[in-house]
Design a protein around this motif. Structure first.
Motif, PDB file in Angstrom:
ATOM      1  N   TYR A  87       2.075 -32.732 -47.450  1.00  0.00           N
ATOM      2  CA  TYR A  87       2.240 -31.290 -47.231  1.00  0.00           C
ATOM      3  C   TYR A  87       2.361 -30.574 -48.556  1.00  0.00           C
ATOM      4  O   TYR A  87       2.977 -31.105 -49.487  1.00  0.00           O
TER       5      TYR A  87
ATOM      6  N   ALA B  72       3.453 -37.549 -45.711  1.00  0.00           N
ATOM      7  CA  ALA B  72       3.767 -37.488 -44.276  1.00  0.00           C
ATOM      8  C   ALA B  72       3.012 -38.579 -43.535  1.00  0.00           C
ATOM      9  O   ALA B  72       3.475 -39.102 -42.527  1.00  0.00           O
TER      10      ALA B  72
ATOM     11  N   THR C  85      10.796 -42.189 -34.893  1.00  0.00           N
ATOM     12  CA  THR C  85      11.937 -41.290 -35.031  1.00  0.00           C
ATOM     13  C   THR C  85      11.457 -39.916 -35.459  1.00  0.00           C
ATOM     14  O   THR C  85      10.309 -39.749 -35.886  1.00  0.00           O
ATOM     15  N   SER C  86      12.355 -38.971 -35.349  1.00  0.00           N
ATOM     16  CA  SER C  86      12.027 -37.615 -35.747  1.00  0.00           C
ATOM     17  C   SER C  86      11.688 -37.570 -37.238  1.00  0.00           C
ATOM     18  O   SER C  86      12.390 -38.180 -38.050  1.00  0.00           O
ATOM     19  N   GLY C  87      10.615 -36.908 -37.580  1.00  0.00           N
ATOM     20  CA  GLY C  87      10.209 -36.804 -38.972  1.00  0.00           C
ATOM     21  C   GLY C  87       9.378 -37.974 -39.450  1.00  0.00           C
ATOM     22  O   GLY C  87       9.037 -38.051 -40.633  1.00  0.00           O
ATOM     23  N   SER C  88       8.974 -38.859 -38.547  1.00  0.00           N
ATOM     24  CA  SER C  88       8.216 -40.039 -38.977  1.00  0.00           C
ATOM     25  C   SER C  88       6.731 -39.730 -39.184  1.00  0.00           C
ATOM     26  O   SER C  88       6.022 -40.516 -39.802  1.00  0.00           O
ATOM     27  N   GLY C  89       6.244 -38.618 -38.648  1.00  0.00           N
ATOM     28  CA  GLY C  89       4.852 -38.241 -38.890  1.00  0.00           C
ATOM     29  C   GLY C  89       3.995 -38.173 -37.637  1.00  0.00           C
ATOM     30  O   GLY C  89       2.774 -38.053 -37.726  1.00  0.00           O
ATOM     31  N   LYS C  90       4.608 -38.191 -36.482  1.00  0.00           N
ATOM     32  CA  LYS C  90       3.838 -38.200 -35.224  1.00  0.00           C
ATOM     33  C   LYS C  90       3.048 -36.903 -35.035  1.00  0.00           C
ATOM     34  O   LYS C  90       1.847 -36.930 -34.755  1.00  0.00           O
ATOM     35  N   THR C  91       3.733 -35.788 -35.180  1.00  0.00           N
ATOM     36  CA  THR C  91       3.061 -34.501 -34.989  1.00  0.00           C
ATOM     37  C   THR C  91       1.956 -34.309 -36.028  1.00  0.00           C
ATOM     38  O   THR C  91       0.868 -33.813 -35.729  1.00  0.00           O
ATOM     39  N   THR C  92       2.260 -34.714 -37.250  1.00  0.00           N
ATOM     40  CA  THR C  92       1.263 -34.614 -38.313  1.00  0.00           C
ATOM     41  C   THR C  92      -0.013 -35.352 -37.911  1.00  0.00           C
ATOM     42  O   THR C  92      -1.131 -34.817 -38.043  1.00  0.00           O
TER      43      THR C  92
HETATM   44  N1  LIG Z   1       4.541 -27.776 -42.265  1.00  0.00           N
HETATM   45  C1  LIG Z   1       5.187 -28.665 -42.967  1.00  0.00           C
HETATM   46  N2  LIG Z   1       5.411 -28.468 -44.278  1.00  0.00           N
HETATM   47  C2  LIG Z   1       6.059 -29.398 -45.022  1.00  0.00           C
HETATM   48  N3  LIG Z   1       6.491 -30.542 -44.544  1.00  0.00           N
HETATM   49  C3  LIG Z   1       6.284 -30.842 -43.252  1.00  0.00           C
HETATM   50  C4  LIG Z   1       5.623 -29.897 -42.399  1.00  0.00           C
HETATM   51  N4  LIG Z   1       5.535 -30.407 -41.150  1.00  0.00           N
HETATM   52  C5  LIG Z   1       6.141 -31.635 -41.243  1.00  0.00           C
HETATM   53  N5  LIG Z   1       6.577 -31.881 -42.497  1.00  0.00           N
HETATM   54  C6  LIG Z   1       7.230 -33.085 -42.954  1.00  0.00           C
HETATM   55  O1  LIG Z   1       6.366 -34.177 -42.677  1.00  0.00           O
HETATM   56  C7  LIG Z   1       7.093 -35.238 -42.154  1.00  0.00           C
HETATM   57  C8  LIG Z   1       6.553 -35.592 -40.799  1.00  0.00           C
HETATM   58  O2  LIG Z   1       6.803 -34.555 -39.907  1.00  0.00           O
HETATM   59  P1  LIG Z   1       6.315 -34.563 -38.390  1.00  0.00           P
HETATM   60  O3  LIG Z   1       4.913 -35.003 -38.352  1.00  0.00           O
HETATM   61  O4  LIG Z   1       6.596 -33.230 -37.819  1.00  0.00           O
HETATM   62  O5  LIG Z   1       7.274 -35.615 -37.728  1.00  0.00           O
HETATM   63  P2  LIG Z   1       7.559 -35.943 -36.199  1.00  0.00           P
HETATM   64  O6  LIG Z   1       6.616 -35.158 -35.380  1.00  0.00           O
HETATM   65  O7  LIG Z   1       7.372 -37.396 -36.100  1.00  0.00           O
HETATM   66  O8  LIG Z   1       8.982 -35.573 -35.974  1.00  0.00           O
HETATM   67  C9  LIG Z   1       8.540 -34.816 -42.130  1.00  0.00           C
HETATM   68  O9  LIG Z   1       9.154 -35.277 -43.291  1.00  0.00           O
HETATM   69  C10 LIG Z   1       8.491 -33.341 -42.176  1.00  0.00           C
HETATM   70  O10 LIG Z   1       9.589 -32.808 -42.851  1.00  0.00           O
END
Ligand SMILES: Nc1ncnc2c1ncn2[C@@H]1O[C@H](COP(=O)(O)OP(=O)(O)O)[C@@H](O)[C@H]1O
Ligand SMILES: [Mg+2]
Lengths: 230, 485
Positions: free
Chosen positions: A11, A20, A39-46
């Motif tokens: 990011y 990420a 876990t939360s913040g592991s990169g799933k949404t990314t």
């Molecule tokens: N828009 C963003 N800008 C900066 N960092 C991000 C952003 N979205 C997610 N992150 C970071 O990327 C990592 C993965 O996030 P995310 O994919 O949302 O995790 P999950 O969906 O598994 O909870 C996390 O460390 C989060 O802080």
């Protein structure tokens, strides 16, 4: 259906080593029902955003439904999302000023070129809502619907153009367990109809429904195997 | 995105944020109504001032007036006289469609009459000039009446001849002889002809025109001032009341000056029409009469020299170039033309100031709209992300925001125009309660078609400008980022 090769995502603003996603390679075939856990913040949404064409800023290659996403310009990418991907989000993401029916038909507003379905989008929207037992809620505002009803409206919207791929980010995250279970059953049924379904979750009972579970930790795939069900 | 779905989304969004849009729209309405009101007023006044008081579609050329210039010191006297040759030269100037010479009386004249209108005869020095009848042919109700009636008329019998004339042996109408007597001079000849003392023949009245201004001035000042007061009642006059009015004119006679030899003659003048091209205060005759009278009293040179030449211009934009050419040729402009130029300049300046003020108001409104949109897109961050996920491109998002702005501009512009016109009607209503004054028009406002376009187009343009940066920001917004809370 989906092929990721050596995908890295950093990011903007993150420190140099802070990725990420780290060298993620992954293949998902047509007709699969896959759960992504972690876990939360592991990169799933990314990961899901890259697959769905919501994020074009990455290294490596992402191929979905025969498209190399890096090669698409903004308009073609919008087209790709419009026709080939159905999104379902945790917070339903319905527009409160529109009726349930209008929400479901909304993707038709952004259609360019020939329609991917033969029937009229509004007729299709109505039929889908009726199939989901929401036939009496067509003119209702999302505000007046329960959580489960909202999520079914969102699913109906994702199905409007019969995309091959459904991407769901914590679809049960805002629902109680009974309703959540019904929604999961819905996805299983859709998968049986032939939809490829990718569900992000951190609930075990959801992942148990999937045939394949991909576990992510700290931006890396640490496990990719068969789940409990079937 | 098709135009139809874009329009539907725009409509839904505007409907949803009614309150916000209403607040920002008010600035647009205020600015546009100011613009419409004041530009309408300037245009209306321009029409009265330039179209009725001064005539800007014509240029009046006069001989050069030397005021303390080098020519005056060297004793060169006046400039080139305006004669037929010069008139031809002026006609050859680019942009000049036609030339109409004007000639003034070079001898004094006194007038007497009006008993039928004012209750008793009025005596006055008479100012008169002559113009060619074709100059006014297209604006007179009875153009045939304003013509030289002294021309020979061929005839076969008396019926073909005008009042007081018979068909002579040579096949030409000839004036009948009459016995002149002061008391019977009006009745001694048939029809409208009368017995003239000098010729002892039946003469026809000389047709004259007066200016519309004269009647305006009279009704707006004299009649208003004296209309109600006891002793000296002055009635308001309409055109139809004074049409056909006749008076006596004694040429080469004056109430203030002693007459200078060559005797005087008395003729009747008959009012046959109104024209803005007639002399402002006085009467205007067909040029031929003036030429003959000047010849009689001042000689051939006076009969060949014009006092001014009116240039008819193909269109107003040519005027400055023609004015320059005229001055280069050693002539001046009549005061009226100079004043018109000056008045036009003043009105233009005032108009620009009002336009500027309106634009500042609309500009501030646009900044306000810009801020509102920045706020709105911040509120709709997730929603815009959702639309992107559902298939909206950057262009779609931009079109959506700009479309909303355009709609506010359109509605604000229409409301502004309506408000501006409403205020104009109100102002006219108030003005109508005021007492008469010269040139008082029925309406002080003119709203040309371009004003509607400029007002509504301007409102939309400013709203689009205001929304430009917010729309860019919305389009640039990352679709994925918008979905994460
Ligand atoms: N828009 C963003 N800008 C900066 N960092 C991000 C952003 N979205 C997610 N992150 C970071 O990327 C990592 C993965 O996030 P995310 O994919 O949302 O995790 P999950 O969906 O598994 O909870 C996390 O460390 C989060 O802080
Ligand atoms: Mg997440």
């Amino acid at each position: 259906m989906i092929r990721l090769t050596q995908v890295e995502k950093r990011y903007p603003g993150a420190a140099a080593g802070e990725l990420a996603l780290r060298k993620v390679s992954l293949q998902i075939d047509e007709g699969e029902l896959v759960a992504i856990v972690g876990t939360s913040g592991s990169g799933k949404t990314t990961l899901l955003n890259l697959i769905g064409g919501l994020d074009r800023d990455y290294r490596g290659t992402v191929e979905v439904a025969g498209h190399n996403l890096a090669a698409l310009n903004d308009r073609k990418m919008a087209d790709f999302r419009n026709r080939h991907v159905g999104f379902v989000f945790q917070h339903f993401s319905l527009l409160d000023h529109l009726t349930a029916l209008e929400n479901v038909a909304l993707p038709a507003a952004f259609l360019r070129g020939p329609a991917p379905i033969s029937e009229d989008p509004v007729a299709r929207a109505r039929a889908t809502l009726e199939e989901m037992g929401l036939g009496s809620k067509l003119g209702e505002n999302p505000n007046n619907l329960s959580g489960g009803q909202k999520q079914r409206v969102a699913i109906a919207r994702a199905l409007l153009f019969r995309p091959k791929l459904l991407l769901c980010d914590e679809p049960t995250g805002s629902l109680d367990s009974t309703t959540g279970a019904q929604i999961i059953e819905q996805f299983q049924a859709l998968n049986r109809e032939g939809y490829t379904v990718v569900i992000i979750t951190h609930e075990n009972r959801v992942s148990e429904a999937a045939r394949r579970i991909i576990r992510i930790e700290d931006g890396r795939i640490v496990d990719d195997g068969r789940g409990g069900a079937q | 995105m098709t135009a139809g779905s874009l329009a539907r989304l725009i409509g839904q969004n505007v409907g949803r944020s009614k309150k916000n849009f209403l607040m920002s729209g008010i600035g647009i309405v205020v600015g546009i109504s100011t613009f419409v009101f004041f530009i309408g007023l300037s245009e209306g006044i321009k029409q009265v001032v330039l179209g009725r008081i001064f005539l800007v579609d014509q240029v009046e050329v006069v001989p050069k007036r030397f005021d303390a210039g080098a020519g005056g010191l060297l004793g060169l006297g006046g400039g080139r006289p305006l004669d037929a040759t010069v008139a031809e030269e002026l006609k050859a100037l680019p942009g000049v469609v036609d030339v109409y010479p004007k000639m003034k009386f070079t001898f004094p004249t006194r007038g007497r009459g009006g008993g039928s209108l004012f209750g008793r005869d009025v005596y006055a020095e008479l100012v008169a000039d002559g113009i060619e009848p074709r100059l006014v042919a297209d604006e007179l109700e009875h153009p045939g009446a304003f013509t030289d009636r002294e021309v020979d008329t061929a005839c076969q019998d008396d019926k073909a001849c005008p009042d007081g004339q018979t068909c002579g042996a040579a096949g030409q109408c000839e004036k009948q002889a009459c016995d002149y007597d002061w008391d019977t001079r009006l009745t001694a000849c048939p029809g409208e002809s009368y017995c003239a003392e000098d010729t002892k023949r039946c003469e026809l009245p000389i047709p004259v025109l007066v200016s519309n201004h004269l009647l305006e001035l009279y009704n707006g000042s004299l009649a208003t001032a004296f209309g109600g007061s006891g002793g000296q009642k002055m009635p308001r006059l309409s055109k139809s009341m004074v049409m056909g009015f006749q008076l006596w004119a004694e040429f080469n006679k004056s109430y203030i000056d002693r007459s200078r030899g060559k005797g005087s003659i008395t003729r009747r003048l008959k009012l046959v029409g109104f024209s803005d091209k007639a002399i402002s205060v006085g009467v205007t005759l067909p040029l031929a009469y003036v030429r003959r009278l000047n010849q009689r009293y001042q000689g051939a040179e006076a009969a060949a020299t014009y006092h001014s030449v009116i240039l008819k211009v193909s269109d107003q934009t040519q005027v400055p170039a023609i004015v320059k050419a005229v001055k280069d040729q050693g002539f001046d402009l009549a005061d009226k033309t100079e004043n018109a130029e000056r008045a036009a300049d003043i009105i233009k300046t005032v108009e620009s100031v009002f336009a500027l003020v309106s634009f500042i108001i609309v500009g501030i409104a646009a900044i306000n709209i810009s801020q509102m949109f920045f706020m709105l897109i911040a509120q709709r961050r997730r929603e815009i992300g959702l639309l992107r996920a559902l298939g909206a491109s950057k262009l779609d998002v931009r079109a959506l925001i700009l479309g909303e702005a355009g709609l506010i501009g359109l509605l604000g512009g229409i409301a502004g125009v309506a408000a501006g016109v409403g205020f104009a009607r109100l102002a006219d209503y108030v003005a109508n309660q005021l007492p008469e004054f010269p040139y008082k028009p029925d309406t002080f406002f003119t709203f040309p078609a371009w004003l509607w376009l400029a007002a509504i187009g301007g409102a939309m343009l400013f709203c689009l400008l205001g929304a430009f940066f917010p729309a860019n920001a919305a389009a640039r917004q990352h679709p994925a980022a918008a979905l994460t809370q």
